[in-house]
Design a protein around this motif. Structure first.
Motif, PDB file in Angstrom:
ATOM      1  N   ARG A  29     -17.988  -6.613 -91.250  1.00 53.28           N
ATOM      2  CA  ARG A  29     -19.242  -6.117 -90.668  1.00 53.28           C
ATOM      3  C   ARG A  29     -20.415  -6.363 -91.613  1.00 53.28           C
ATOM      4  N   ARG A  30     -20.184  -6.155 -92.906  1.00 49.20           N
ATOM      5  CA  ARG A  30     -21.244  -6.385 -93.896  1.00 49.20           C
ATOM      6  C   ARG A  30     -21.675  -7.850 -93.887  1.00 49.20           C
ATOM      7  N   ARG A  49     -27.185 -18.748 -89.405  1.00 44.63           N
ATOM      8  CA  ARG A  49     -26.466 -17.566 -88.928  1.00 44.63           C
ATOM      9  C   ARG A  49     -25.347 -17.957 -87.963  1.00 44.63           C
ATOM     10  N   VAL A  50     -25.635 -18.855 -87.031  1.00 42.98           N
ATOM     11  CA  VAL A  50     -24.619 -19.290 -86.071  1.00 42.98           C
ATOM     12  C   VAL A  50     -23.446 -19.926 -86.812  1.00 42.98           C
ATOM     13  N   GLU A  84     -26.990 -11.545 -99.827  1.00 41.85           N
ATOM     14  CA  GLU A  84     -27.918 -10.414 -99.886  1.00 41.85           C
ATOM     15  C   GLU A  84     -28.871 -10.527-101.067  1.00 41.85           C
ATOM     16  N   GLY A  85     -28.403 -11.130-102.154  1.00 37.15           N
ATOM     17  CA  GLY A  85     -29.255 -11.315-103.323  1.00 37.15           C
ATOM     18  C   GLY A  85     -30.164 -12.505-103.177  1.00 37.15           C
ATOM     19  N   ASP A  86     -29.946 -13.299-102.124  1.00 35.24           N
ATOM     20  CA  ASP A  86     -30.744 -14.479-101.854  1.00 35.24           C
ATOM     21  C   ASP A  86     -30.822 -15.361-103.080  1.00 35.24           C
ATOM     22  N   SER A  87     -29.649 -15.774-103.555  1.00 35.19           N
ATOM     23  CA  SER A  87     -29.603 -16.633-104.729  1.00 35.19           C
ATOM     24  C   SER A  87     -30.258 -17.980-104.468  1.00 35.19           C
ATOM     25  N   HIS A 116     -25.744 -11.872 -92.558  1.00 38.80           N
ATOM     26  CA  HIS A 116     -26.186 -13.093 -91.877  1.00 38.80           C
ATOM     27  C   HIS A 116     -27.366 -12.812 -90.960  1.00 38.80           C
ATOM     28  N   ARG A 117     -27.275 -11.705 -90.223  1.00 40.31           N
ATOM     29  CA  ARG A 117     -28.341 -11.346 -89.281  1.00 40.31           C
ATOM     30  C   ARG A 117     -29.650 -11.073 -90.022  1.00 40.31           C
TER      31      ARG A 117
END
Length: 132
Positions: free
Chosen positions: A35-36, A50-51, A88-91, A41-42
């Motif tokens: 789920r995370r 995302r797709v 999430e950290g957008d590396s 991705h969303r």
């Protein structure tokens, strides 16, 4: 006395190899991690990424649904948890792969990696098809 209790309650680095390295995070259960990943991705990826990412995550979790080897399960979950942190950290990519990881890859994986690299190059050069 209160000062001593506060010191006792604070996080200790005794026994760790380095006080500068964070302690490893606890592994998320598979469903929570799944789920995370989809939420990440969303929130952090564009529609095309995302797709592609959602489809890949879903297929990998389905493929590993019946795995019983605990070592394999832990490695799988750790890898996906690191991926979630990177998203999430957008590396932003651009990270180098370890030569050890590249040496362990099969010919098929190396081919996929090369195709991904070429598609990213085409996209960065402004190719409307994106190469994929």
């Amino acid at each position: 006395m209160r000062h001593a209790l506060r010191l006792l309650a604070s996080q200790s680095t005794v026994g760790s190899s380095s006080g500068l390295q964070p302690a490893p995070l606890a592994l998320l259960p598979p469903i929570a991690l799944y789920r995370r990943l989809l939420r990440s991705h969303r929130k952090f990826l564009g529609p095309e990424e995302r797709v592609l990412g959602d489809a890949y995550v879903k297929s990998e979790f389905r493929a590993h649904k019946n795995v019983e080897n605990p070592i394999h399960i832990v490695g799988f979950l750790q890898g996906w948890q690191r991926y979630a942190q990177a998203v999430e950290g957008d590396s932003g990519g651009g990270e180098k792969l370890d030569t050890e990881k590249i040496d362990k890859m099969s010919d098929q994986q190396l081919g996929q990696l090369y195709e991904l690299r070429e598609a990213i190059k085409k996209k960065d050069q402004g190719d409307p098809e994106g190469g994929i």
